[in-house]
Design an enzyme around this catalytic site. Structure first.
Site, PDB file in Angstrom:
ATOM      1  CB  CYS A   2      -0.858   0.017   1.254  1.00 31.17           C
ATOM      2  SG  CYS A   2      -1.789  -1.501   1.472  1.00 31.17           S
ATOM      3  NE  ARG A  27       4.255   1.899  -1.644  1.00 34.29           N
ATOM      4  CZ  ARG A  27       5.359   1.203  -1.467  1.00 34.29           C
ATOM      5  NH1 ARG A  27       6.383   1.393  -2.263  1.00 34.29           N
ATOM      6  NH2 ARG A  27       5.472   0.330  -0.505  1.00 34.29           N
ATOM      7  CD1 TRP A  75      -2.487  -4.758  -4.903  1.00 34.28           C
ATOM      8  CD2 TRP A  75      -1.869  -6.011  -3.153  1.00 34.28           C
ATOM      9  NE1 TRP A  75      -2.267  -6.040  -5.341  1.00 34.28           N
ATOM     10  CE2 TRP A  75      -1.893  -6.829  -4.300  1.00 34.28           C
ATOM     11  CE3 TRP A  75      -1.516  -6.592  -1.936  1.00 34.28           C
ATOM     12  CZ2 TRP A  75      -1.566  -8.179  -4.268  1.00 34.28           C
ATOM     13  CZ3 TRP A  75      -1.192  -7.945  -1.900  1.00 34.28           C
ATOM     14  CH2 TRP A  75      -1.221  -8.716  -3.064  1.00 34.28           C
ATOM     15  CG  ASN A 101       2.819  -0.699   3.190  1.00 32.12           C
ATOM     16  OD1 ASN A 101       2.295  -1.715   2.726  1.00 32.12           O
ATOM     17  ND2 ASN A 101       4.025  -0.283   2.829  1.00 32.12           N
ATOM     18  N   GLY A 102       1.326  -3.099   5.232  1.00 27.13           N
ATOM     19  CA  GLY A 102       1.934  -4.317   5.772  1.00 27.13           C
ATOM     20  C   GLY A 102       0.868  -5.277   6.253  1.00 27.13           C
ATOM     21  CD  GLU A 481      11.244  -9.419 -17.349  1.00 25.98           C
ATOM     22  OE1 GLU A 481      11.017 -10.308 -16.496  1.00 25.98           O
ATOM     23  OE2 GLU A 481      10.836  -8.249 -17.227  1.00 25.98           O
ATOM     24  CE  LYS A 485       7.517  -6.682 -17.729  1.00 30.32           C
ATOM     25  NZ  LYS A 485       8.450  -7.138 -16.797  1.00 30.32           N
ATOM     26  CD  GLU A 488       4.436  -7.902 -15.289  1.00 29.94           C
ATOM     27  OE1 GLU A 488       4.243  -7.874 -14.078  1.00 29.94           O
ATOM     28  OE2 GLU A 488       5.542  -7.675 -15.798  1.00 29.94           O
ATOM     29  CG  HIS A 504      11.823 -33.868 -23.160  1.00 26.71           C
ATOM     30  ND1 HIS A 504      12.236 -35.147 -23.432  1.00 26.71           N
ATOM     31  CD2 HIS A 504      12.800 -33.049 -23.609  1.00 26.71           C
ATOM     32  CE1 HIS A 504      13.437 -35.108 -24.003  1.00 26.71           C
ATOM     33  NE2 HIS A 504      13.797 -33.838 -24.127  1.00 26.71           N
ATOM     34  CE  LYS A 603       7.825  -0.572 -10.168  1.00 26.47           C
ATOM     35  NZ  LYS A 603       8.061  -1.267 -11.441  1.00 26.47           N
TER      36      LYS A 603
HETATM   37  C1  F6R Z   1       7.278  -7.747 -13.085  1.00 22.92           C
HETATM   38  C2  F6R Z   1       7.746  -7.144 -11.845  1.00 22.92           C
HETATM   39  C3  F6R Z   1       7.925  -8.027 -10.662  1.00 22.92           C
HETATM   40  C4  F6R Z   1       9.155  -7.585  -9.840  1.00 22.92           C
HETATM   41  C5  F6R Z   1       9.230  -8.380  -8.536  1.00 22.92           C
HETATM   42  C6  F6R Z   1      10.443  -8.012  -7.731  1.00 22.92           C
HETATM   43  O1  F6R Z   1       7.176  -6.800 -14.100  1.00 22.92           O
HETATM   44  O2  F6R Z   1       7.955  -5.966 -11.760  1.00 22.92           O
HETATM   45  O3  F6R Z   1       8.011  -9.369 -11.019  1.00 22.92           O
HETATM   46  O4  F6R Z   1      10.300  -7.787 -10.612  1.00 22.92           O
HETATM   47  O5  F6R Z   1       8.067  -8.143  -7.778  1.00 22.92           O
HETATM   48  O6  F6R Z   1      10.436  -6.656  -7.406  1.00 22.92           O
HETATM   49  P1  F6R Z   1      11.748  -5.906  -6.946  1.00 22.92           P
HETATM   50  O7  F6R Z   1      12.686  -5.883  -8.120  1.00 22.92           O
HETATM   51  O8  F6R Z   1      11.288  -4.533  -6.569  1.00 22.92           O
HETATM   52  O9  F6R Z   1      12.313  -6.680  -5.804  1.00 22.92           O
END
Ligand code: F6R
Length: 608
Positions: A2, A27, A75, A101-102, A481, A485, A488, A504, A603
């Site tokens: 959050c 966030r 969130w 937050n938490g 990756e 991308k 998500e 396999h 995020k």
């Molecule tokens: C995907 C993404 C997440 C972060 C993951 C780790 O686009 O952003 O998979 O890579 O949550 O986050 P950090 O790098 O902030 O530890």
């Protein structure tokens, strides 16, 4: 997950708090709320949905009067994202308002205790226990009340607290989550993230776990867990507000994709001096390095994918075996780690709960740690023995782009530096690799320019319901990756597969409905990839090839092609991700998805 923000000063608080929430919304964005002290009592407004909904409900803050307040964007963890569950939560008689937050792990026990004493709960959240505890312990002393309350809480909690009997005063508490204080003139702030503060002040204090702070318009005072006043260092934020705004782009994600040439340059340039790799913030002694016989990389999500790429590169150059572990697994795996392990922790935010826990676990077993982090002053950066900052600037879109590519750039610098320190490469190869890294920002720009047609490909392919990304070696790591991308932000099912592994079992899923993105940028494996492409085409799949610029062989194999500029083979994943990011972006745009704030995500994952 959050975002919280607090303000005390002489201006109307609500518009400032709403502006802060807009900048923190990445966030968490399922509900929001604000509480302001109007001089006599606390006024509060909450709204399910985005901050825009809250702004509408409060006439952009004008409906709330008062010069001191707290706000929150959520969130959800406990309870659905409704108006009632949104923060701030009020105590029984409205004496306190709290944002959190938490996760409070012992909330069920506390809730039962408080209910037994007659407190009435209105929400399903864990946070409401904090509001009631504050009122229960209130004895006229705001600070003592906050301390007694915090002492009852277990888990992760960053709190902002307003008291109706203390106009102009705020308290905030930090335990396992990000929190910083902003120092203004005649006004002061707290926030989860510097993005909420930079338009007001660049002077900040990073809070540590177990600390609490009292804010008045004139003064900030920080205390340790025992209530003893402590002196904190004031840091100066180097970037300004434009860095956290869209700058004419339709989405933050597109802006951040386009910023990558500059971001990668910021990671690389300060570390190459007269042809030598130099880390100003990472300079282990020869004895420390001599003691290392094992490298473990840990991270989550995209940062983990950067670690997988790094394993290929470090092993190829240093001939040292590298283990890459998901932080959420490593933390519970009773890991075999000792003082001879160098733990490389990769994180954009520096606040990911699982990554922090894995790091603590390994450091407790004696590992030395090197953090590769973007956010200056973040928890991971401060816990680590050594730090290499990526200097990507603020990343606002939930899906990481420049965060990931700058992690790769930092890991490449480390790999080449380490290979040289170990004496595993000669000076000619070293120089070649340093040039390869120096060329990366230009290659990223070239990758953007080469793939202007990607938006038209997205028009063609956006209707597919399931994709596979396949590759070998570093291309396989890049496929992970590229696949993440896409899924998500577009909500289209996609999987990354080692191309040779398809047969396999998984090849059973390949049919005419499938689009296969085939990464073919490891020249030495091109022919092997051609065989894999033919296998999937024989089963009716369509193929989007990703190939090195000028390689005409791919046209005979694929239905469409994305291009990657040529450079050092070991560093190919970095330019290779650019067309894949653009592909994901334009597919999601075609499908009308909320690109910067995909559903169910936030995020910074500061809960387990
Ligand atoms: C995907 C993404 C997440 C972060 C993951 C780790 O686009 O952003 O998979 O890579 O949550 O986050 P950090 O790098 O902030 O530890």
């Amino acid at each position: 997950m959050c975002g919280i923000v607090g303000y005390t000063g002489t201006l109307q608080a609500a518009p400032i708090l709403l502006d802060g929430l807009r900048r923190l919304e990445y966030r968490g964005y399922d509900s929001a709320g604000v509480a302001v002290h109007d001089g006599e009592r606390i006024e509060r407004v909450k709204a399910g949905g985005t901050v825009a909904g809250l702004a509408e409900k409060t006439a952009n803050g004008a409906a709330l009067h008062g010069v001191c307040g707290i706000a929150h964007t959520r969130w959800a963890t406990h309870g659905a994202p409704t108006d009632t569950n949104a923060h701030p939560h009020l105590s029984e008689h409205g004496l306190f308002a709290v944002v959190h937050n938490g996760i409070i792990e012992n909330y069920a026990l506390l809730r039962a205790e408080l209910q037994g004493e007659g407190y009435v709960f209105r929400s399903e959240t864990d946070t409401e226990v904090v509001a009631h505890l504050l009122e229960k312990y209130y004895d006229g002393d705001f600070k003592r009340t906050v301390m007694r309350t915090a002492a009852r809480l277990e888990g992760s909690y960053v709190l902002g607290v307003l008291c109706s009997e203390a106009p102009g005063r705020l308290f905030c508490v930090k335990e396992a989550g990000p929190l910083l204080l902003g120092l203004g003139v005649g006004e002061n702030y707290f926030a989860s993230d510097v993005t909420a503060l930079v338009s007001h002040t660049k002077n900040v204090i990073y809070m540590d776990d177990g600390e609490l702070a009292e804010l008045t318009p004139e003064k900030i005072t920080v205390f340790d867990r025992t209530g003893r006043e402590i002196t904190k260092t004031v840091s100066h934020v180097v970037w300004d507000i434009e860095a956290a705004e869209k700058g004419g782009y339709e989405h933050f994600m597109l802006k951040e994709i386009m910023e990558q040439p500059r971001a990668v340059k910021s990671t690389v340039d300060p570390r190459i001096r007269d042809g030598e790799i130099v880390f100003e913030d990472f300079d282990p002694s020869s004895e420390e390095l001599a003691g290392i016989n094992r490298l473990v990389i840990t991270a989550c999500g995209s940062a983990y994918h950067a670690g997988v790429v790094a394993k290929y590169v470090i092993e190829a150059l240093c001939r040292v075996s590298v283990e890459v572990q998901l932080a959420s697994e490593l933390r519970y795996s009773d890991p075999i780690i000792d003082g001879h392990t160098l733990l490389i922790v990769v994180s954009q935010s520096g606040e990911t709960a699982d990554t922090i826990a894995a790091m603590r676990e390994c450091m407790a077993r004696g590992a030395r740690s090197l953090a590769i982090v973007n956010v200056v002053g973040s928890t991971i950066a401060r816990l680590a023995d050594h730090v290499i900052y990526t200097h990507a600037g603020p990343e606002i879109a939930v899906a990481t782009t420049k965060g990931y590519t700058t992690q790769l750039a930092a890991l490449y610098l480390f790999a080449v530096w380490y290979a040289k320190r170990l004496g595993r490469i000669d000076s000619a190869r070293y120089n070649e690799l340093v040039e390869g890294i120096r060329a990366l920002p230009g290659m990223v720009q070239r990758a953007i320019d080469l793939n202007v047609h990607v938006r038209y490909l997205a028009e063609r392919w956006h209707g597919h319901k399931s994709l596979f990304f396949i590759g070998r070696n570093i291309d396989y790591a890049a496929a992970m990756e590229g696949s993440l991308k896409l899924k998500e932000i577009s909500y289209i099912h996609s999987e990354a597969y080692a191309a040779g592994e398809l047969k396999h079992g998984t090849i059973a899923l390949i049919d005419e409905q499938r689009l296969v993105v085939a990464l073919c940028c490891q020249e030495q494996l091109f022919e092997k990839m051609v065989s894999n492409i033919q296998e999937v085409k024989a089963r009716g799949a369509k193929v989007l090839g990703v190939s090195l610029e000028g390689d005409r062989r791919i046209f005979a194999e694929a239905d469409d092609v994305l291009f990657v500029p040529r450079g050092e083979r070991l560093f190919a994943a970095l330019p290779e991700l650019i067309p894949l990011q653009l592909f994901a972006y334009y597919i999601a745009r075609e499908n009308g998805c909320a690109i910067d704030k995909p559903r169910n995500l936030a995020k910074s994952v500061t809960v387990e």
